[in-house]
Design an enzyme around this catalytic site. Structure first.
Site, PDB file in Angstrom:
ATOM      1  CB  THR A 274      -7.489  -2.298   1.032  1.00  0.00           C
ATOM      2  OG1 THR A 274      -7.328  -2.577  -0.362  1.00  0.00           O
ATOM      3  CG2 THR A 274      -6.413  -3.026   1.823  1.00  0.00           C
TER       4      THR A 274
ATOM      5  N   GLY B 242     -16.534  -5.799  -7.951  1.00  0.00           N
ATOM      6  CA  GLY B 242     -16.630  -4.762  -6.921  1.00  0.00           C
ATOM      7  C   GLY B 242     -16.368  -3.363  -7.456  1.00  0.00           C
TER       8      GLY B 242
ATOM      9  CE1 TYR C 173      -1.045   1.463  -9.386  1.00  0.00           C
ATOM     10  CE2 TYR C 173      -3.427   1.454  -9.212  1.00  0.00           C
ATOM     11  CZ  TYR C 173      -2.185   1.120  -8.708  1.00  0.00           C
ATOM     12  OH  TYR C 173      -2.099   0.430  -7.527  1.00  0.00           O
TER      13      TYR C 173
ATOM     14  CE  LYS D 131     -11.422  -1.738  -1.445  1.00  0.00           C
ATOM     15  NZ  LYS D 131     -11.299  -1.048  -2.738  1.00  0.00           N
TER      16      LYS D 131
ATOM     17  CB  SER E  27      -0.917  -0.006   1.225  1.00  0.00           C
ATOM     18  OG  SER E  27      -1.594   1.227   1.292  1.00  0.00           O
TER      19      SER E  27
ATOM     20  CB  SER F  94      -2.813   4.306   1.918  1.00  0.00           C
ATOM     21  OG  SER F  94      -3.624   3.995   0.808  1.00  0.00           O
TER      22      SER F  94
END
Ligand code: ATR
Length: 298
Positions: free
Chosen positions: A71, A139, A239, A75, A24, A26
């Site tokens: 995550t 999802g 991405y 979720k 991650s 984040s």
């Protein structure tokens, strides 16, 4: 000896619950924002086993966290431990952001916000009155399709390998937001539309599947014989690579192309804004996004 004073007695927790979480980005994103704003919080990754999800979720409340992200693969499962899930999150069937406030947990889905914000930021176009083809019915597709419907899309085609899942997703939209969603499939399956019609009729085409993701960079969800039009906008949630085969096909036909990096970025930005009530400034976001791209393309 230098005294470390980044984390002090008043510092509160932000974090991410998932499994795995090691990859991650984040923590870097959120800790950079807190540092920039001078907010006394630290964002930590928490790898949680399935049987510990309830304890971990309630533990965040017990520890007076500011809020946290959720995550894969939790979720959906996390929703039953949240005191109040937003209407959007309920329709999307998933929560990726939880705010702890006055001893209660509030669930949100910022994946779809992130998608919408990055789409508008990069194209200058909204979804109201648009005809849109969405590839996938998992999802990510559900969050995006619900968001498109909420923002006034005129018609949404859902194209998926497993047609029954596209039928289910179209029903969720049509039962809650008016009949605007149509699944695509063979005429024999009872479908009103085949994939080809969806592609040619749409203003916007969105790939929500992992087709074309590294290492399968030679794959595209849109068959080569479909001629995309230069007036169409093509969005790929992938991405990595930054330009998928689909986006290359689209670019060759003169379409406006957007990849999923902005969605990843803005889901985090929206989460941070929900937790803190701060609206981050455009010039700061522009600079942060540039640096964030640098981290991801290393
Ligand atoms: P996410 O949360 O990322 O959306 P998901 O819920 O597992 O993940 O959904 C994955 C989606 O990508 C599904 O629509 C899946 O199609 P199926 O419903 O037929 O499984 C689609 N998908 C993934 N890999 C695919 C492939 N190789 N070919 C076609 N569709 C694929």
């Amino acid at each position: 000896m230098e005294i470390e004073h980044k984390i002090i007695g008043s510092t509160r927790i932000m974090g991410i619950i998932g499994n795995p979480v090691e990859h991650s980005i984040s923590p870097q994103l959120h800790n950079t924002i807190s540092k920039h704003l001078g907010i006394d919080a630290v964002y930590v990754p928490f790898k949680v086993e399935k049987q510990d999800l309830e304890n971990a979720t309630k533990g965040m409340r017990a520890l007076n966290a500011v809020g946290f992200n959720v995550t894969v693969p939790y979720k959906k499962d996390v929703m039953k431990y949240i005191d109040e899930n937003s209407k959007e999150a309920l329709l999307m069937g998933a929560v990726n952001t939880v705010k702890c406030f006055e001893g209660r947990l509030f669930g949100y889905n910022t994946d779809a916000d992130g998608f919408a914000r990055s789409f508008k930021e990069e194209t200058g176009v909204g979804f109201s009155g648009k005809t849109i083809a969405v590839i996938g019915a998992g999802g990510a597709a559900r969050a995006i399709v619900v968001k498109l419907a909420m923002e006034g899309a005129k018609k949404i085609y859902i194209i998926n390998r497993t047609v029954s899942k596209a039928v289910e997703l179209a029903e969720i939209v049509n039962n809650n937001m008016g009949k605007i969603a149509f699944y695509c499939g063979d005429r024999e399956s009872g479908s009103e539309f085949v994939d080809f019609e969806a592609y040619t009729d749409s203003d916007i085409i969105i790939n929500t599947t992992s087709i074309g993701m590294h290492p399968n960079v030679d794959e595209s969800p849109v068959p080569e014989n479909i001629r995309l039009k230069s007036s169409q906008i093509v969005y790929d949630v992938i991405y990595n690579p930054d330009k998928t085969k689909l986006l290359k096909q689209a670019e060759e036909n003169g379409c406006k192309c957007v990849n999923g990096l902005g969605m990843l970025f803005y889901q985090g930005i929206t989460a941070y804004e929900i937790w803190t009530g701060v609206r981050l400034k455009e010039d700061f976001l522009t600079e942060l996004y540039k640096n964030f791209q640098g981290i991801l393309t290393k």
